[in-house]
Write an enzyme that holds these catalytic residues in place. Structure first.
Site, short mmCIF file in Angstrom:
data_model
loop_
_atom_site.label_atom_id
_atom_site.label_comp_id
_atom_site.label_asym_id
_atom_site.label_seq_id
_atom_site.Cartn_x
_atom_site.Cartn_y
_atom_site.Cartn_z
N HIS A 206 0.81 -1.15 0.00
CA HIS A 206 -0.01 -0.02 0.00
C HIS A 206 0.91 1.38 -0.08
CE1 HIS A 206 1.25 -0.39 4.23
NE2 HIS A 206 0.92 0.80 4.68
N ASP A 208 0.91 5.21 1.91
CA ASP A 208 0.11 5.78 3.09
C ASP A 208 -0.73 7.29 2.45
OD1 ASP A 208 1.13 4.00 4.77
OD2 ASP A 208 3.01 5.38 5.33
N HIS A 263 4.68 0.11 -0.17
CA HIS A 263 5.43 -0.79 0.87
C HIS A 263 4.80 -2.01 1.53
CE1 HIS A 263 3.72 2.67 3.20
NE2 HIS A 263 3.84 1.87 4.24
N ARG A 273 7.97 -8.70 15.36
CA ARG A 273 8.24 -7.41 14.95
C ARG A 273 7.34 -6.14 15.56
NH1 ARG A 273 7.56 -3.53 10.42
NH2 ARG A 273 9.36 -2.73 9.96
#
Length: 336
Positions: A206, A208, A263, A273
């Site tokens: 996607h 941002d 990304h 993570r």
């Protein structure tokens, strides 16, 4: 897509996309915020990648480590306790499902408002266990990251020779700024061993929608960006630095000179993570359009004028991977 053979943790969303492994990319621009040439280097990085690593950023490490510890404390709670902070309203706790349109990933997350004047019931539940500790950790971190984001945007304006230099940062400084803060947790995924060398998507590809995103993660790899030629590459993690993403709104305001970066995040089979992202957005009523000073005489204006509310509403009706700006581009044939 793949259906996991042991779907105990995925019983309510059995389909999560996978992808082939990618190479580690060592060409990510690294910019020192105190470098006298930072304004030029930032613009160059945003033109070429829409993305760069920021060092010497001025955000105290104690703020970073304290917030990460508090976030992990929350994510390690029993599922029944975490679920009390959900579903999203639009703030609160979410797990697996990303947005209302069918996107899923190997992730759980907290979405928080950055405006202290707006209180969400779900936010109060999140802070219920240790209200002073968790809330102060979030507030201290966000205030420090905001200051850094303002400085980055002022340097962008300097590098682009825009006046006044706060033309971008003022939108985030505005008390009505529609910004938000996200804490993501990607748990280890042992089932990865059965995926025949493919990686499980934690958060799908996607861009941002906001003006700028400021990302910090722990030392677990997983972040990938898409280069201009369409190649996906892995970004080496660095828990002491920040990564800056150009958002769609900044792409429009610069008439496409700075490009938002596509990304995604992959899950790891052994390590969790944790990432923290500040999404800097303008007020909902703010009109987004190419800045006149960045459009040369005779140059084509690529985007229609729209309000941030209009774009945000459109973006959240789409799937993650959709090209959201397409609906707001001017067409050569109609001029609309």
């Amino acid at each position: 897509m793949v259906v996991l053979s042991q779907p105990a943790a995925l019983d309510h969303c059995s389909l999560i996309k996978t992808c082939k492994p990618t190479s580690v990319f060592t060409g990510i621009p690294v910019i020192d915020l105190r470098d006298p040439e930072a304004k030029t280097l930032i613009v160059k990085a945003c033109e070429e990648f829409g993305f760069f690593k920021l060092v010497n950023h001025g955000v105290p490490m104690e703020f970073i480590t304290r917030l990460e510890a508090e976030a992990l404390r929350f994510f390690n709670l029993p599922q029944s306790e975490k679920d009390k902070a959900g579903p999203l309203d639009p703030f609160g706790y979410g797990s697996k499902r990303i947005g209302p349109n069918g996107d899923v990933g190997w992730i759980e997350y907290l979405l928080l408002n950055t405006n202290p004047q707006v209180t969400s019931l779900k936010t109060l539940i999140i802070f219920w266990e240790n209200p002073e500790i968790f809330r102060s950790a979030v507030n201290n971190y966000i205030l420090a990251v905001k200051r850094m984001a303002f400085e980055v945007l002022d340097l962008v304006a300097d590098g682009l020779k825009i006046e006044p230099r706060n033309v971008l940062s003022r939108l985030l400084r505005d008390e009505k700024s529609d910004s938000c803060f996200r804490l993501n947790h990607y748990p280890p995924c042992p089932e990865l061993q059965a995926l025949s060398g493919r990686n499980l998507i934690g958060f799908g590809e996607h861009t941002d929608p906001q003006i700028i995103s400021v990302l910090r993660s722990n030392n677990t790899s997983g972040l990938q960006i898409c280069l201009r030629d369409g190649t996906w590459v892995s970004v080496p993690p660095d828990q002491t630095s920040f990564f800056i993403n150009v958002g769609d709104a900044l792409q429009v305001m610069t008439n496409g000179r700075l490009r938002s970066v596509r990304h995604r995040v992959l899950a790891d089979s052994l390590k969790s993570r944790v990432s923290m992202i500040y999404f800097g957005g303008p007020p909902l009523s703010e009109k987004i359009r190419p800045l006149p000073s960045l459009v040369a005489k005779g140059e084509e204006i690529l985007y229609k004028e729209f309000t941030w509310w209009e774009y945000k509403t459109s973006a959240y009706k789409s799937r993650l991977s959709d090209y959201r700006l397409g609906l707001f581009e001017k067409t050569a044939t109609t001029g609309q």
